[in-house]
Structures are given as structure tokens and as C-alpha cells.
Design an enzyme around this catalytic site. Structure first.
Site, short mmCIF file in Angstrom:
data_model
loop_
_atom_site.label_atom_id
_atom_site.label_comp_id
_atom_site.label_asym_id
_atom_site.label_seq_id
_atom_site.Cartn_x
_atom_site.Cartn_y
_atom_site.Cartn_z
N GLY B 236 19.34 -13.88 24.18
CA GLY B 236 19.13 -13.30 25.31
C GLY B 236 17.99 -13.68 26.25
N HIS B 237 17.97 -13.21 27.40
CA HIS B 237 16.64 -13.65 28.29
C HIS B 237 15.36 -13.51 27.70
CE1 HIS B 237 17.40 -9.60 30.71
NE2 HIS B 237 17.39 -9.37 29.34
N ASN B 238 14.49 -14.36 27.94
CA ASN B 238 13.10 -14.21 27.80
C ASN B 238 13.00 -14.19 26.21
OD1 ASN B 238 13.23 -12.74 30.42
ND2 ASN B 238 11.06 -13.32 30.21
#
Lengths: 344, 344, 344
Positions: B236-238
Site C-alpha cells: 500500500g501507499h507510504n
């Protein structure tokens, strides 16, 4: 395209009750079918849909008195219906011949009647069998062989050296022959183990969309005749899947697993490396398989247990808080009893 | 390609027992190797294969008296074998130069010796390092930078602005830099949170087929040096993944998770958002991680618990029905005792 | 691109505390924002980041005394921030017009202002709405209709006859309209059930990367307005997903499932075929849904139970070994008591 009921009944080997000249123009579900369509009934769950259906004809296992239209009575309505649907199903759309926007290496061999869409890629020494369809975005690596009648949907990748049998269907986005996941630690670092084998997929297999079947470290990852997988399935290196086995969506099979024939592997199942799954084993969805499973067993859970044990235990989990309470209460009662006993 | 045993022994830093002029033409598994191949033995599980092997030579940790062929004795046979296999492994096939059927934006920069297959796409301002290979169907977005020696297999997508280090391998169908999954509710409706960051993948990473690594909402999703992922993995993001961490197939890592270095994340593991996984943590397959895990722990289960606790509990689950029976029996016995006590 | 705080405050309908002429040039997270950027604060988990932030301005739910920069006070900072970010977010990059390296069938219809990149494919009779963007490697099958403003990222496949509404986003590698997984056994062999339906995706849906949405056996698989899915999601044939429902990564929804509106389906959830999930149901990640779930319920576990029950039980699992010990001890104490009782 229209077909008469007589024609359909003969194709199915069924008994027609009704007008054999009546024409239908397609198959449809009970609740969607109209007077010019044929539907089927076999599952009592759909009893209400049967009562309301507007279908002109029905395929059924036994004559239904409360259905007024024509009926074709067969042994296995599900199978018969599927065969009837096949009579009406549109063919996979073919690009006429080999697109000049496709890339076909000069050393590749193309069979009769192949359909190669624009933007397909066929590598050096590849052999494409008769009537094969390669959709746009398909990559066929060097020395890949594809048997007659196979269909590779858009953006499928088949990497170098892999072998596909006849009438194989690879759905869109699927990757056959990526490197198996093999590393050896050198201190903290991971050193890649060269993946020198191939993938072999035998006749009549169908692999769902966006799935991955990795090439073997040596020898071959082997998907045997008639295996069907759903979407997003992972098959690791050196796995062997036996004939007619079914694998449901998002299941993952680790390296060197051997699965027997006619097994059913449920959705989101995980199977650890090197285990053996016997013929006709059924594994319930989301199960985690850590040990080999003998032929014919039905298992559930993570880790797996016999399905009948799982059925008994699974309802007990939500009752654990109450169980702990009962145990605590009982401990107090026993303590009281012990005290009473001592005081006498 | 043939190599002498002397040459191989020197490459591995091992001790040769046998004829150093003997030539072998490849590596292979114990059960598949022939007289002109070298194999390896280190795992007693393969003892029977060792007895029957036809391999001409063997890599091993200690001299084997019952093997008649040549032997190369090394400290770490698995690693040595991997290095030997590397001597024979075929190179990734290269398209000679830049295909005129590829699309390369005029503002893109290409290094020395790049191989760009037909149907690859390179966007504006992209920088492609020396010796990079872009297979057919690869999409390289605007301003993407790819370090020297990296290989992007067919139908890989790297969206705008993402950065790949040197010697990165992206297997077929993988998507780097799709928008992170971020929405804010406005009443019932979901309003998209713009995903303004990038993905950065450092040197020597290898990402499996059909995986997804999402771009950050801000800043970057960061895959650090030497990370290896299997197929169908979701990041996922980050998220930040530390150096040399290994992620097995179908694992999913939610947004903003931080994973330390040299961790091992098993197949089908799920990790919830915002938790931290310490260095060298090992997470068993199918685990569900809901809380941060300190350095060095080994965990299993969903939700996770220490692996040694899991080993004890997991066998008890199928015994729950019997446990409930025993408790009920005990309750009756205590009731009887209490009654007896009152009656005295 | 710069915008004044006054302009932003008006766009958000918020109250500005500070200089309305002050310009900012972007949005950023608290810990990354500089003096020319605006950030937001609403979650006490980020209190420390707030103390250290260098952001020039802040969006917040109530005026913060300890933040020295400008503030825009709004009812819903998360939503307001998202809208502010939208002011600065770069547009999706467009290829100018229709690339002559794309394949567009002569019978396809293209709206105003479409952007069709090189290597996209548009089949016979397809209708592409105004302003639609088709990235490289996109496959749009025959008779597919795509509503205005939709974006199909690289290597997306939409097979024949499927319908996309307006402002639909399909992330890279996603497959819409592959055949549903339907087979009927004829003895051991699996006979393919023709999949004659389509997929319909309504306005404002966003589907994550490398996901699969299968076509219906009949009629349609239907993704209703405003549904958002994460990556690697599987949606089987004939599924209906209600408006504004959210599906997190790697979830799998079996055939003929009906999901209500505004539901939230967690990551790696599996839902068995033919069940109904009510409106606003929330399903925790990794849950296994075997039965229908009424409106508004929150469930966890595999198989699912009410979330509050799950919270109580899940901590008890690691205590099972101790429970078995306590039970055994108690059995012995009761036996002793019984013996004592008999001896009196």
C-alpha cells in the site's frame, strides 16, 4: 441463430416433451429467460424462479407437471444445459489472419488459421499451432510452443521455453513462466537461484485472469490435462497439478507441491511447499495446508483438520468467553466443596 | 557451454575431490542430473535421491563416501550451488538495441546498451540506465528513472515519476505507482484523496509477477535495497520495506506500514495499516498482523501471537468439542457432590 | 501552481484565521510540509508531528492555539484537505489526440477530446466517450462502451460487450469481463459453462490495479455507482455490488453474491457464493463469510461472528493451553472430592 427443440434434444441425448419444431434463439437463466429461450431447472433453491419463469422451454431431470412449456428430460440437467448453451455461445472473436501490427519473429512457425491481433509479440523459434488466437498485448517468448486451438487473451505473458498443449485458454493478464521464488542467503543478502526449468500446461487447461504460474528451478512446473483455475491464483515453481483438478480464485500453491487428480482447492487456500495433496481431496476456502493430505479427504481450517471436525469446532469458538466463565465458576465451586470437606 | 570442475571449484572457493579437468555442461537437481551435470546435496530429506543420482559431480558440505563421482566441498552447499548455477544460467534475452516498434518519447534519455523491445513505451523525460531491458508491453511513465542493469518483463507498468535503482527486476504484469487507496467520505460518497507521491525501489530488488506497489499519498512508498517479493503481493501507499526483507506470494501490506530489514513475511499474510514490523521479524503464512511487532520476533496466527504459543494452541482447536463435553461432565459431577454435601 | 489561502478557504467553505493573500504552492503531510505548503490536523495520533511541523498553514476542525501559521477551520478537516489537495493535484497526463500507433477499429466511435496513447486497442463497434483516456496497452473489446471522463491505465483489459459509466477509473493491469468460473462435471472432466453476460460498471467507480471482475454467466455482473476497490480484488460472475461500497485489497467475492450499499469489505476477505451482504455491513480483514449478513452488522473472523464477540474470543485462543491445564487439574480435584465423599 435459432435452433429447434428437436435439434437440441438430439444434441443432448434427451427426451423431448413438446413440439420438436419449436425454435429457440438462446439459453438463459430461469428469471431472465423469455418465450424464445430455453432454461433449466435442477436445484430446488430456484423453485420460486421456476414458478415465475417465462422461458419457452426447459431442460430438467424429470418431467415437471407445473411447467407449461416444452421440456427436454435428461439425466444431468446442469451438464445438458451447458452443452445447449454451447450451441448458442458466440465464438471467440478472431482477428483475420496475422496483423501487420503484430511482431512475429522470422524464425517463429505459425500453424493454419492462426489469428494474431495487433500488438501481439511472438519470439524467436516459437511454434504457434493451428487456429490459435493471440489477442493484443500477448507476449509469447522465444521457443514457446502453443498447441492447436489455444486462446491467449489480452496482455497474457508466456515466457521463454514454456509449453502449452491443445485447447488451452489463458485469461487476460496471466503470467506463465516468470522465475520461481528462490533465493539463498549469503549473510543477510539474498542470492538469486537461477530458475532453469519451464512451465508445461497440458491440453484442455483453462487458467483464470491475472494468475501466475512460475517456471521450475529445474525440469518443469506441470499443469496436467483439464486443470481449471480461477483468477489471481499463484502456482509456485516445480508444482505438479493432477488432471481435472480445480483451483478457485486467489489460492496459492507453494513450490514443489504435488496435487493429485480431480482435487478441488477452494478460494484463498494456501498450501505450503513440498506437501502432497492426494487425488480427489477437497480443501475448503481459506484453509491453510501445512501437511500432506491423503487421497479423498475433505479438510478445512488453518491449519487444516478433517472437515467434520472443523464443523464441530468452528461453532465453539464464539462460545469460548462463556467457557472460560463456566470454568472459573466451577473452580470456585470446587474450592468451596474442598473447604467444606476439610471442615467436616 | 561447458566448464571444468577446477574452474567451478575456484569460483566457489571450494575443495575439489576428483579430476579438475572434468567438464560439466550444467547444474541439475539430484534426481534429474546426468553424468555431465553437477548437482548438490545438503538436506537429509533428499538422502534417497542422493543414493540414486546419476550426477557426474556433487557440491556438498562434507565429503560423501558413498558417492563415486567428483565432489566440491564447500561451507554452504546451497549458496555454492546457486553460484554454480549462475555460471550456466542463460542470460535474459535482449532485443538488439531500440526497436523501431517501441515508443520512446523524444525527451527521454537512454543509457548505453539498452534493449527496448517492440511495443514498449517510454514517456517524456524518462531516464533509462545502461543495459536496461524493457520487454514488450512495458509502460514507463513520464519522468520515471530506471537504474543500470534493471530488467522489466512483459506488460509491466511503472507510472509517472517513480524511481527504480540499479539491477532491479520487475516480473511480468507488475504495477508500480498506481494510486494508493485513499478516500474521504462526504456523506455516503467517497472523495478521492489525490496521491501525490511516488514509489522508490532501490538497488537489487526483485518484485514478483502481477504484484502492486502503490504510490504514496505524499513523499514515497519505499522498497529498500535487496528486498525480494514473490507474485501477487500488495504493498500500500507510504509503506517502507527495509533492506533484504522477503515477502512471499499474495501477502498484503496496508498503507503506512513500516517493515524493518531482513524480515520474512509469509504467503497470504495481511498487515493492517500504520503498524511497525521490526528487523528480522518472521511472520508465518496466512497470519493477520493487527499490532506492531518488535525486532526479532516470530509470530503466527490471525491475529498474531508468538509462534511457540501458536504451536501449542493450534492443535487444541480440534479438541474443543471434547473440551466442552468434559466441562459439562465436570459440572454435573460437581453438582452431585454439592447435593451430597448438602444432604449430609 | 500557487493559490492564496483566501481562495482555498472559499473553495472549502472554511473560516480563515490569518492572511488571505498568503500563497501556498501545494499540500503535504504534517511532517513533510514546508513553509509554502498547507497541511491538516485532525487525528491526535499526529500530535507530535503537529508540534514539529514547518507547514505554512493548516486545515483544522478547531482553532489551534499552539500553531503559529495561518489556519482554515472547517467541519471535516480530512474532507477539506482532500478537496484542497485536488486544487493542486496534477491532471492525469494525456496523449494529444489519437496516436497513429494505436489500433482503433474503423467501426468504433470516439467522443470529443479523447486521448488514445500508442499501443492502445479499440475493437469493432466500441464507443469511447468524451475526454476518455486510454493508456498504452489498454485493450477495449468489441462493442464496449465507455462513458465520458473515464481513465483506463496501462495494460487494462476490458473484454467484449462490457459497459463502463462516466468517470470510471480502472487502474493498471485490471481485467474486466474475463469469463466467470463455471464448469459442470461430465464424469471427472470439467465442461465449460459459456459465460454469456457482461460486466457493467457504473459512474464514478474506481477499480484498483491487477483486479479481476468477471463477466456474468447471464445478464450482468454489476458494480454500481461510486464503488471503490483496492488492488488485486476478485469479483466473480453475476455479483452485484451496491453504491458507494468499498472493497479493500485482495478481497475475493464469489459468484452471485449481492452486496448492499456503503458496505466496507476488508482486505483479504473471502465471501462464498450466493450470499447477501446488507447495506452498510462492515467485514473485518481476513474474514471468511459463509452466510448472509443483515444490514448494518459488523463482523469478523472465519467464519464470521459479530465483531464484539470476536473481540472477546480472539484473545482467548492463546490461553487455550492454560485452559486445558486448568480443566485437567479440576478433574483431578473433583475425583479426589468424590473419593473423599465415598470414603466417609
Amino acid at each position: 441463430m435459432k435452433r429447434t427443440l428437436g435439434e437440441i434434444a438430439r444434441h443432448l441425448g434427451g427426451t423431448l416433451v413438446g413440439d420438436e419444431g419449436l425454435e429457440v434463439q438462446g439459453v438463459n437463466a430461469l428469471d431472465l429467460a423469455g418465450p424464445e429461450e430455453i432454461s433449466f431447472y435442477s436445484d430446488p433453491r430456484y423453485r420460486r424462479a421456476l414458478e415465475k419463469t417465462r422461458a419457452g422451454a426447459l431442460i430438467t431431470a424429470e418431467r415437471l407437471d407445473d411447467f407449461r412449456g416444452a421440456q427436454i428430460v435428461v439425466d444431468n440437467p446442469g451438464l445438458a444445459y451447458t452443452l445447449a448453451a454451447g450451441l448458442f455461445a458466440p465464438a471467440v472473436p478472431r482477428f483475420p489472419g496475422v496483423s501487420h501490427d503484430a511482431f512475429v519473429h522470422e524464425s517463429a512457425t505459425l500453424g493454419e488459421g492462426v489469428s494474431i491481433y495487433p500488438r501481439a509479440y511472438v519470439g524467436a523459434g516459437a511454434e504457434i499451432g493451428d487456429e490459435v488466437i493471440l489477442f493484443p498485448g500477448v507476449f509469447v517468448g522465444d521457443r514457446v510452443r502453443i498447441g492447436a486451438g489455444s486462446v491467449l487473451y489480452p496482455n497474457v505473458t508466456v515466457l521463454g521455453g514454456c509449453l502449452l498443449g491443445r485447447n488451452v485458454i489463458l485469461h487476460a493478464g496471466t503470467v506463465v513462466g516468470a522465475d520461481g521464488f528462490g533465493f539463498v542467503r549469503d549473510g543477510a543478502r539474498s542470492v538469486k537461484v537461477p530458475q532453469l526449468g519451464i512451465v508445461q500446461i497440458d491440453d484442455d487447461c483453462e487458467i483464470g485472469a491475472n494468475s501466475c504460474i512460475d517456471r521450475a528451478a529445474f525440469g518443469k512446473t506441470w499443469i496436467r490435462r483439464g486443470v481449471k483455475t480461477d483468477n489471481l491464483v499463484q502456482v509456485g515453481h516445480n508444482v505438479v497439478i493432477g488432471e481435472d483438478t480445480i483451483i478457485v480464485a486467489q489460492a496459492g500453491i507453494s513450490g514443489s507441491v504435488k496435487v493429485g487428480r480431480e482435487a478441488i482447492i477452494g478460494g484463498q487456500v494456501g498450501i505450503r511447499d513440498h506437501v502432497e495433496i492426494g487425488d480427489r481431496v477437497m480443501i475448503a476456502s481459506q484453509s491453510g495446508v501445512a501437511k500432506s493430505i491423503p487421497e479423498g479427504r475433505i479438510v478445512s481450517g488453518s491449519p487444516t483438520m478433517p472437515h467434520r471436525v472443523w464443523l464441530k469446532t468452528t461453532g465453539l469458538i464464539p462460545r469460548l468467553p462463556r467457557l472460560f466463565d463456566r470454568l472459573r465458576t466451577l473452580e470456585k465451586r470446587v474450592e468451596t466443596l474442598e473447604q467444606d470437606m476439610r471442615e467436616r
